[in-house]
Design a protein around this motif. Structure first.
Motif, PDB file in Angstrom:
ATOM      1  N   PHE A  46       0.813  -1.210   0.000  1.00  0.00           N
ATOM      2  CA  PHE A  46       0.000   0.000   0.000  1.00  0.00           C
ATOM      3  C   PHE A  46       0.852   1.269   0.000  1.00  0.00           C
ATOM      4  N   ILE A  47       2.072   1.178   0.517  1.00  0.00           N
ATOM      5  CA  ILE A  47       2.968   2.324   0.421  1.00  0.00           C
ATOM      6  C   ILE A  47       3.407   2.529  -1.025  1.00  0.00           C
ATOM      7  N   VAL A  48       3.645   1.417  -1.747  1.00  0.00           N
ATOM      8  CA  VAL A  48       3.968   1.532  -3.173  1.00  0.00           C
ATOM      9  C   VAL A  48       2.796   2.173  -3.915  1.00  0.00           C
ATOM     10  N   LEU A  49       1.577   1.761  -3.593  1.00  0.00           N
ATOM     11  CA  LEU A  49       0.400   2.373  -4.208  1.00  0.00           C
ATOM     12  C   LEU A  49       0.302   3.856  -3.860  1.00  0.00           C
ATOM     13  N   ALA A  50       0.572   4.195  -2.606  1.00  0.00           N
ATOM     14  CA  ALA A  50       0.494   5.589  -2.174  1.00  0.00           C
ATOM     15  C   ALA A  50       1.543   6.432  -2.890  1.00  0.00           C
ATOM     16  N   ASN A  51       2.767   5.915  -3.016  1.00  0.00           N
ATOM     17  CA  ASN A  51       3.812   6.635  -3.740  1.00  0.00           C
ATOM     18  C   ASN A  51       3.427   6.851  -5.203  1.00  0.00           C
ATOM     19  N   LEU A  52       2.847   5.812  -5.805  1.00  0.00           N
ATOM     20  CA  LEU A  52       2.435   5.917  -7.203  1.00  0.00           C
ATOM     21  C   LEU A  52       1.330   6.953  -7.370  1.00  0.00           C
TER      22      LEU A  52
ATOM     23  N   VAL B 224      -3.600   6.952   3.528  1.00  0.00           N
ATOM     24  CA  VAL B 224      -3.924   8.378   3.385  1.00  0.00           C
ATOM     25  C   VAL B 224      -2.842   9.239   4.004  1.00  0.00           C
ATOM     26  N   GLY B 225      -2.339   8.827   5.163  1.00  0.00           N
ATOM     27  CA  GLY B 225      -1.287   9.603   5.815  1.00  0.00           C
ATOM     28  C   GLY B 225      -0.014   9.671   4.998  1.00  0.00           C
ATOM     29  N   TRP B 226       0.352   8.564   4.353  1.00  0.00           N
ATOM     30  CA  TRP B 226       1.581   8.556   3.541  1.00  0.00           C
ATOM     31  C   TRP B 226       1.420   9.426   2.304  1.00  0.00           C
TER      32      TRP B 226
ATOM     33  N   ALA C  38       0.631   9.486  -5.348  1.00  0.00           N
ATOM     34  CA  ALA C  38       1.174  10.818  -5.085  1.00  0.00           C
ATOM     35  C   ALA C  38       1.953  11.333  -6.287  1.00  0.00           C
ATOM     36  N   GLN C  39       2.713  10.446  -6.933  1.00  0.00           N
ATOM     37  CA  GLN C  39       3.470  10.840  -8.121  1.00  0.00           C
ATOM     38  C   GLN C  39       2.529  11.257  -9.252  1.00  0.00           C
TER      39      GLN C  39
END
Length: 213
Positions: free
Chosen positions: A106-112, A197-199, A114-115
């Protein structure tokens, strides 16, 4: 429990506590001999009112459940209250791995995401980049929790044969530590959503909105 490595149930049997005790003693090696020298299917401790056993195996000791049993008198026969737990070292080790893989995905998803918000380019160049964490998570889950349930089914079959019980004589408990499996997953998904959401908020603030002095 359907997806978590816990099993709690009761077996109602018309056997006496003495009969169950002697049958358990006949199947459990209480001296814990080496695996190649024991002729019994279980190791453990057997007392009059309770027992603790685990299957004799040499390849999956990290996953073979510890079985805690309590023998209680009933109106006709006895009730055996059974709890099965994954060994703590296996539970902690694979729990950390599974949680790390879950949140890593989910962090990979969040980074993607956000990018994409920052660059305003919504095409995904390589969707396969999201697949490796899923495969690793499924592999770790099948090795740990999947093996636990396979072993738990073997122990359950043994206990039902030992007590002459049928499927209708088994009563399953739906809670662990006072909460249901559904409630555990609900809490876990809420926590995952908050981290997700926080990330994203963190990445957007420091890479898009934040202007250094």
């Amino acid at each position: 429990m359907k997806y978590l490595p816990f099993e709690d149930f009761e077996i109602q049997t018309s056997l006496s506590s003495d009969e169950v005790f002697y049958r358990l003693r006949a199947a459990v090696d209480t001296k814990r001999k080496w695996v190649f020298f024991t002729n019994k299917p279980f190791w453990g401790e057997v007392k009059r009112g309770h027992f603790k056993i685990w299957r004799v195996t040499w390849w999956n000791r990290n996953f073979s459940p510890f079985v805690y049993g309590e023998i209680c008198e009933a109106t006709s026969g006895i009730r055996m209250k059974i709890k099965m737990r994954m060994p703590w070292f296996g539970f902690v080790f694979y729990g950390i791995i599974l949680c790390w893989l879950w949140f890593q995905y989910f962090i990979v998803l969040a980074n993607l995401l956000a990018q994409k918000i920052i660059t305003r380019v919504w095409e995904i160049e390589s969707p396969w980049m999201l697949l490796p964490p899923v495969i690793l998570f499924a592999f770790a889950y099948l090795i740990s929790v999947g093996t636990f349930f396979v072993e738990a089914d073997k122990v359950k079959e043994f206990l039902m044969q030992l007590s002459n019980a049928k499927n209708e004589d088994v009563k399953y408990q739906e809670k662990i530590f006072g909460i249901t499996e559904r409630q555990i997953f609900r809490i876990f998904f809420i926590l995952t959503f908050l981290v997700f959401v926080g990330w994203i908020s963190y990445k957007l603030f420091f890479q898009y909105f934040y202007i250094p002095p």
